[in-house]
Design a protein around this motif. Structure first.
Motif, short mmCIF file in Angstrom:
data_model
loop_
_atom_site.label_atom_id
_atom_site.label_comp_id
_atom_site.label_asym_id
_atom_site.label_seq_id
_atom_site.Cartn_x
_atom_site.Cartn_y
_atom_site.Cartn_z
N ASP A 86 -3.91 -3.02 -4.70
CA ASP A 86 -3.93 -2.49 -6.05
C ASP A 86 -2.61 -2.86 -6.72
O ASP A 86 -1.53 -2.48 -6.24
N ILE A 87 -2.70 -3.58 -7.82
CA ILE A 87 -1.48 -4.06 -8.47
C ILE A 87 -0.63 -2.88 -8.94
O ILE A 87 0.59 -2.94 -8.96
N ARG A 88 -1.26 -1.77 -9.29
CA ARG A 88 -0.51 -0.64 -9.87
C ARG A 88 0.27 0.14 -8.82
O ARG A 88 1.31 0.71 -9.10
N THR A 89 -0.27 0.17 -7.59
CA THR A 89 0.37 1.02 -6.57
C THR A 89 0.80 0.24 -5.33
O THR A 89 1.51 0.76 -4.48
N GLY A 90 0.31 -0.98 -5.19
CA GLY A 90 0.61 -1.75 -3.98
C GLY A 90 -0.26 -1.35 -2.80
O GLY A 90 -0.13 -1.88 -1.70
N GLN A 91 -1.16 -0.40 -3.04
CA GLN A 91 -1.97 0.12 -1.94
C GLN A 91 -2.99 -0.91 -1.44
O GLN A 91 -3.63 -1.59 -2.24
N SER A 92 -3.12 -0.98 -0.14
CA SER A 92 -4.09 -1.91 0.45
C SER A 92 -5.49 -1.34 0.32
O SER A 92 -5.72 -0.14 0.51
N TRP A 93 -6.43 -2.22 0.00
CA TRP A 93 -7.82 -1.76 -0.15
C TRP A 93 -8.42 -1.43 1.21
O TRP A 93 -9.12 -0.47 1.39
N CYS A 94 -8.13 -2.26 2.22
CA CYS A 94 -8.82 -2.07 3.50
C CYS A 94 -8.13 -1.02 4.37
O CYS A 94 -8.76 -0.45 5.24
N ASP A 95 -6.86 -0.77 4.14
CA ASP A 95 -6.17 0.21 4.99
C ASP A 95 -5.18 1.00 4.12
O ASP A 95 -3.96 0.89 4.28
N PRO A 96 -5.71 1.81 3.18
CA PRO A 96 -4.85 2.43 2.17
C PRO A 96 -3.82 3.40 2.74
O PRO A 96 -2.80 3.63 2.12
N ASN A 97 -4.08 3.96 3.92
CA ASN A 97 -3.13 4.94 4.44
C ASN A 97 -1.95 4.29 5.13
O ASN A 97 -0.87 4.86 5.21
N ASP A 98 -2.17 3.12 5.64
CA ASP A 98 -1.15 2.52 6.51
C ASP A 98 -0.38 1.38 5.86
O ASP A 98 0.74 1.10 6.25
N ILE A 99 -1.02 0.70 4.93
CA ILE A 99 -0.44 -0.56 4.47
C ILE A 99 -0.23 -0.55 2.97
O ILE A 99 -1.11 -0.15 2.21
#
Ligand code: FES
Lengths: 137, 370
Positions: A86-99
């Protein structure tokens, strides 16, 4: 934490991006519908130049065969193994909690305010009547 | 409660890879006409006017389109002039060979369509052309690159001639055989080709992919590339099983087989299962003098990319231990989209001696490189 002027607002149109180097660090600055975001140009997976990847939408399927494009143009797909962030948060789509890809605070500031300083404008010269994209690092 | 912590080593790059041997590098052509100088006029004209007839039934595309442009190329590996990734030796040096001080790179040319060509005589001519092309464009100007002998499994005579022709030529390291064939590789009809490879001192490398014309899974055609990808592994498993069960290694004791890009965590489990059944069914396969796992341990090598990424990174060490660290060889798969970076591929620290083996020594011994 210093503020760095990276572009005049008009230089990065909606959907556009600019790669900048701040204190030796490569950073991608993105314009999503008029709001600016900055991410490190380095994928947390194996280090590819993340910010050169394709900008895509979040594709969702509530059920098999039902598709919808959510958040058009809000995801960045790594040019190597296609992990999406996610460009806004840097959150990974496949592993949002870890990466997470590292993000930086971005603001838009009038040239007038910037002219008073303190800020670092390595490559961008500032005119008082314009607005600028500023990254904090 | 156990908590899974991902060990992200992205800020702590490994160094043990330096000077490694890359067991999977893909050269590409700038234009299909690049092969013309190495074809006779008869086949040049055939290529131009009739073209390739692959067993997959589609031309100029693969059965399952990849996510990345160029049919699965790494996004940043396109030369500036727009030529295909893998076609520019200078860029290959910059992004791979020089960047990581690669000692040797083993070429796996997935070009030319020799293996899947329906017109097997054309396939045989293309195999020879691709062999010449590898030398002219890559191995002669860059001796760190080693070619793989291309053959057409369905044209035995030409395959045997080509293996004999390349035997003793230090530019060639191995024989490439596609893992999806018309029949499982252990079948008797392929035996002479396997024996000739071993006699020439070439390991055979089975690089994942390709198409045989059969449905890619035992249960029919999948819908998605995501499903197709693990089905490549099934074809690897079929070949391991076939080579073992047909007694190929009893007949050709010095045959060495490298499984390229097919993953490897599955190999110990397959060996356990084969052993279990062998105890019960050995009367059916009296050609097997030893447990299947023993043949597997002795005759198979695996390359690492696309590396297994177990949820608990340390599980990787158990997997390598089961296979044997002396059988695992590092590979990048440059310039494909799913290539591995040697600094970050392993998410767990390897014991020093394992790292030396995996990055260098195993390939050095197998391919008799310095
Ligand atoms: S390096 Fe970005 S997804 Fe692997």
């Amino acid at each position: 934490m210093a503020k760095h002027v990276v572009a005049a607002v008009g230089e990065i149109p909606p959907g556009g991006r600019k790669l900048v180097t701040i204190r030796g660090r490569e950073i991608g600055v993105f314009n999503l519908d008029g709001a600016f975001y900055a991410l490190v140009n380095r994928c947390p997976h194996q280090g590819a130049a993340l910010c050169t990847g394709a900008v895509v939408s979040r594709l969702e399927a509530p059920l098999p065969g039902e598709y919808r494009l959510a958040q058009a143009g809000a995801m960045l797909r790594c040019p190597w193994h296609c992990w999406e962030f996610d460009i806004r948060t840097g959150q990974s789509w496949c592993d949002p909690n870890d990466i997470k890809a590292r993000t930086y605070n971005v603001s838009v500031e009038p040239g007038e305010a910037l002219a008073k300083g303190p800020f670092a404008a390595e490559t961008v010269s500032v005119a008082v009547e314009q607005e600028y994209v500023v990254v904090e690092l | 409660m156990n908590v899974t912590l991902r060990d992200h080593r992205i800020d702590n790059p490994a160094q043990s890879h330096l000077g490694f041997i890359d067991c999977d590098v893909h050269p590409f052509y700038r234009s299909p006409a690049d092969f013309d100088p190495f074809l006779s006029e008869r086949w040049r004209e055939h290529r131009r006017s009739i073209g390739h007839r692959s067993r997959q039934g589609l031309a100029r595309t693969s059965l399952y389109p990849r996510m990345s442009p160029g049919n699965g190329m790494r996004g940043d590996a396109w030369p500036k002039d727009g030529s295909p990734p893998g076609s520019d030796l200078e860029l290959m040096r910059e992004q791979l060979l020089d960047l990581f001080d690669v000692r040797y790179g083993l070429l796996a040319p997935l070009v030319g369509g020799a293996a899947a060509e329906r017109n097997v005589e054309f396939g045989a001519a293309m195999a020879v052309a691709v062999n010449e092309w590898q030398c002219a464009k890559f191995c002669d100007p860059e001796p760190r690159l080693k070619a793989s002998v291309q053959i057409t499994l369905e044209h035995e005579e030409s395959a045997l001639a080509e293996i004999e022709q390349r035997a003793g030529d230090a530019r060639f390291a191995q024989v490439n055989i596609p893992p999806r064939g018309l029949e499982p590789l252990g079948r008797h009809r392929y035996r002479k080709i396997l024996a000739a490879s071993a006699a020439a001192g070439f390991p055979i490398s089975l690089h994942l992919g390709g198409t045989s014309g059969h449905a890619s899974t035992g249960g029919g055609w999948p819908s998605f590339y995501h499903e197709e990808h693990p089905s490549y592994v099934q074809s690897m498993q079929t070949l391991v099983t076939s080579l073992v069960c047909e007694g190929v290694f009893e007949e050709i004791p010095d045959l060495k087989v490298v499984l390229v890009e097919g993953g490897f965590a599955w190999l110990p489990a397959l060996a356990w299962r084969l052993d279990k059944h062998w105890k019960r069914l050995r009367a059916e396969v009296p050609q097997l003098k030893r447990a299947p796992s023993e043949y597997i341990r002795e005759h198979f090598w695996v390359s690492t990319q696309p590396i297994e990424e177990p949820e608990r990174p340390a599980d990787m060490l158990s997997i390598i231990e089961w296979i044997g660290p002396e059988r695992v060889m590092f590979s990048t798969d440059y310039p494909h989209w799913d290539q591995d970076d040697p600094r970050y591929a392993f998410k767990v620290k390897l014991p020093e001696d394992w790292a030396r083996m995996i990055y260098r020594e195993n390939a050095q011994a197998l391919y008799r490189l310095d």
